[in-house]
Structures are given as structure tokens and as C-alpha cells.
Design a protein around this motif. Structure first.
Motif: not given
Length: 413
Positions: A312-341
Motif C-alpha cells: 500500500l501507499k503510505l497514506e493508505e496504511v492507516s486505513k487498511a489497519i483501522g482503529r485498534g487494528g480492527h480492519n486488518i484483523k477482520l480482513a484476515g478472518f474473512l479471507s482466511g489469510y494472515e495479512l502483512d502490510v
């Protein structure tokens, strides 16, 4: 009347809606036969006639007439002299039917019989209740708050059944008062002794899925399928939906005009933020959708280890991670993959500086607050709007402005 206690028992249970007439009669006969076995040693030669609607019952003992002095089993045989007292024309070898009055069992036996009857009825009711709720596990159920305890809320339904909503199955923002109606799913039914304990949950993914079925007609009708649901209860959820009809936009149908359809679900879940995304079997595309609202530059997938590197571009990182890391955590649960930004590009050292490099000027807990929302470099903080940072962190505006001043000075030098 000697059977008044039993008539009271019939009156108490004959209108019980969890027990039918045939079953009640079978229970009553079983109770009486147990009492007869205790009194006479056997119940094989007894006929029991029961009318539970009126509370009437008759017990008849059948015995064979034998010669006087030759009675070996008083329960099965009767002497000719005793038989002729009942009817004068009885002869040896004939069968005599004699009514047994309940009083012959003894007062204590009658009281024990009534207690046994009550116990058997309750046991039957508990078995039926267990089966009734076992059949609706995973379904939405509504009950009224009866009592609020520190570790659970006790609910009662329209039929007086007690349902337990444990603290860890409540949404963090839930607040209940006596008399409130509460919706959740029946998560489990456990037997505590002989009594079933019915467990409700409001934090289960299944509850959100059932709310979609209840609130969105196309989901209820099967035109839209809920493929997967993941939640951090009370905070955020992601729901993947699909439709086999190309004419239907599953996301649009679920969200509704200006969010009209999903609004009721969000409100029910304590304003839980719900992302609805289109399901796809294309892994890269599904991960991209799951990380919304961030815009992904590229993805490198490791199928064997179920990991994915998301660039991701730098300005998109915080959006991907989300508040408290919720967005990236749920995206990982939904896709079934461990996601590394992975931040896109190789920045030379003077283009950006890690926030930890400013530990002499900025307190560690403040740096940690920025890290929680995916901001761990100077430029990642400077690229954000101050008011947005106030909203997304637990920092005061004055603190954020001071941090921004320190970071700007670094680049101005």
C-alpha cells in the motif's frame, strides 16, 4: 375422598401445554405401578384405569381362587372363603377382581406417590424443554429481562422459560433494565442436573447473519447468500454476500438507499460498524475488498502458508489497519489469510523517520497511540488531518499539535 391428593395432582398438570393426555396417563400409570410394587411385591396382576381429565382413577387386583388354607402368594391368590365374601358364587380356579382403595397403600405411600408424580412431570417438562430449545439453536429469540446480575442477565420468555445471557455474550455497550426486551440467538442448551440451562448470545457471528435474514427480504428469500460473517462485537464487522442472479447487486440490496436497510441492524448491535462486501473466489480480489476502505497497490500471496503481503501507499496504511487494528484483523478472518502490510516503495532514510526516533521528545505512550492506528513514522502522522487524529486516537488536540510541531521541525532542518 381418599384420592383427593392425587386429584389435586391431576388438576395441577392436566392443562400443562408441554404434556399431552396420553403421556400424562402413561406417567400416572408408571407412578402407581411403582407404588404397587413396593406394597405388594409385584404389579403384574393389577389393572389401572385412569381418567386424568376428571382426576378419577381405579386400581383392580386380579387373583385366583384357591382352597382355604392353600394360599401361597397372597398377592396372586385368594382363599375361597375370602372370595365368597366378595361374591357368594365364586368357585376354586376362578379369577377374582377386587378394587384396591388408595387408602390401603397407607397415607405415607400416598404422599410419596404424589411427590413422585410431581417429580416425573417436571422431569418430562425438562426433557421437552431441552428438546424444544435444542431444535432452535442458532435462531433469533426474544425474551424479557427478569434480573440483571454482574455475570449474566436472566431473561424470561412468554412461556416463563428462563434464559441466560452471560456477560461475555453481551455486546460491550449493552445496558439492560428489568422489563427490557432483548434479542439474541439461542447459542446452546446445557443440562445442569436434570434442568436445562438455555444460553443466549448477542456476540455470535450467527446472530448478525440471522439479523440479515430477518431484515433483508432478498436474504430471507435466498436471492442473496451470506457467505461469511466476522465480528469484533460492538466495534466492527465484515459480511461477505453473494447472489446467483446477476441482476441483483447484493451489497446495494443489503445496505439499502442511504443505509436504510442496514441501519436497524447497526442499531441493534450497539452501532457496530458493518462493512458489506461482494464475495468472490478470486483470492486477490477478495482480500482487496476485505481491506476496504484502503486502496491496495498489489498483493503477493503465499498459498501454502496462507499468508499475503499487501502493498500500500503510505497514506493508505492507516486505513487498511483501522482503529485498534480492527480492519486488518477482520480482513484476515474473512479471507482466511494472515495479512502483512508492506509500505510501497523503498524510501531513503531522509524521506521518513520512525516515530520511535523521537522518544526523547515524545512520550512512549503517545507514540503507542499512533501505532495503534497504523501510524509509526513521522510522515504517516503529518499526512493526517489533526481533527481526524483526535477522533481516531485517545489523544487531546493540544497533544497532537505539539507532536506535529516536533515532527515538522525535523524535516525543516
Amino acid at each position: 375422598m381418599e384420592n383427593i391428593a392425587l386429584i389435586d395432582s391431576f388438576s395441577e398438570f392436566k392443562d400443562n401445554k408441554l404434556i399431552d393426555r396420553v403421556t400424562l396417563m402413561a406417567i400416572l400409570e408408571d407412578v402407581f405401578r411403582n407404588a404397587l410394587k413396593k406394597k405388594y411385591g409385584s404389579d403384574d396382576n393389577f389393572d389401572i384405569i385412569i381418567n386424568p381429565d376428571k382426576g378419577d382413577m381405579e386400581i383392580w387386583r386380579n387373583r385366583i381362587v384357591v382352597a382355604d388354607g392353600e394360599v401361597e402368594d397372597p398377592n396372586q391368590e385368594i382363599s375361597l372363603a375370602e372370595a365368597t365374601k366378595i361374591e357368594p358364587d365364586f368357585e376354586e380356579g376362578e379369577e377374582v377382581s377386587e378394587e384396591v382403595k388408595l387408602i390401603h397403600l397407607g397415607r405415607r405411600a400416598i404422599l410419596a406417590l404424589r411427590q413422585n408424580l410431581i417429580s416425573k412431570i417436571h422431569e418430562h417438562d425438562n426433557t421437552n424443554l431441552y428438546k424444544q430449545f435444542k431444535d432452535i439453536i442458532g435462531d433469533i429469540y426474544t425474551a424479557e429481562v427478569h434480573h440483571v446480575r454482574p455475570k449474566a442477565v436472566i431473561l424470561v420468555d412468554d412461556e416463563g422459560n428462563e434464559i441466560v445471557l452471560p456477560k461475555d455474550r453481551q455486546i460491550p455497550s449493552d445496558f439492560f433494565r428489568k422489563g427490557d426486551n432483548v434479542r439474541g440467538i439461542i447459542e446452546n442448551v446445557e443440562l445442569k442436573g436434570n434442568k436445562p440451562q438455555i444460553i443466549m448470545s448477542r456476540t455470535s457471528e450467527k446472530f448478525l447473519e440471522r439479523l440479515f435474514e430477518q431484515e433483508i427480504p432478498e436474504v430471507f428469500d435466498g436471492l442473496i447468500t451470506v457467505k461469511k460473517v466476522v465480528r469484533i462485537p460492538g466495534e466492527k464487522a465484515k459480511v461477505a454476500v453473494d447472489s446467483y442472479d446477476d441482476r441483483i447487486d447484493p451489497v446495494g440490496a443489503c445496505v439499502g438507499m442511504k443505509g436504510s436497510r442496514i441501519h436497524g441492524i447497526v442499531r441493534e448491535l450497539g452501532n457496530e460498524n458493518i462493512d458489506v462486501i461482494n464475495y468472490t473466489t478470486n483470492t486477490q480480489l477478495f482480500i482487496t475488498r476485505a481491506l476496504s476502505p484502503a486502496k491496495i497497490s498489489s498483493i503477493k500471496i503465499d498459498e501454502e502458508n496462507k499468508r499475503a503481503e499487501v502493498f500500500l501507499k503510505l497514506e493508505e496504511v492507516s486505513k487498511a489497519i483501522g482503529r485498534g487494528g480492527h480492519n486488518i484483523k477482520l480482513a484476515g478472518f474473512l479471507s482466511g489469510y494472515e495479512l502483512d502490510v508492506i509500505r510501497e516503495g523503498n524510501l531513503v532514510e531522509d524521506e521518513d523517520v520512525e516515530l520511535t526516533e523521537f522518544s526523547d521528545e515524545i512520550d512512549a505512550w503517545i507514540i503507542e497511540e499512533f501505532a495503534k492506528i497504523g501510524l509509526d513514522t513521522a510522515r504517516s502522522v503529518l499526512n493526517q488531518d489533526v481533527q481526524d487524529l483526535v477522533r481516531r486516537t485517545d489523544l487531546e488536540e493540544e497533544t497532537i499539535l505539539e507532536v506535529v510541531k516536533i515532527l515538522k521541525e525535523e524535516f525543516e532542518e
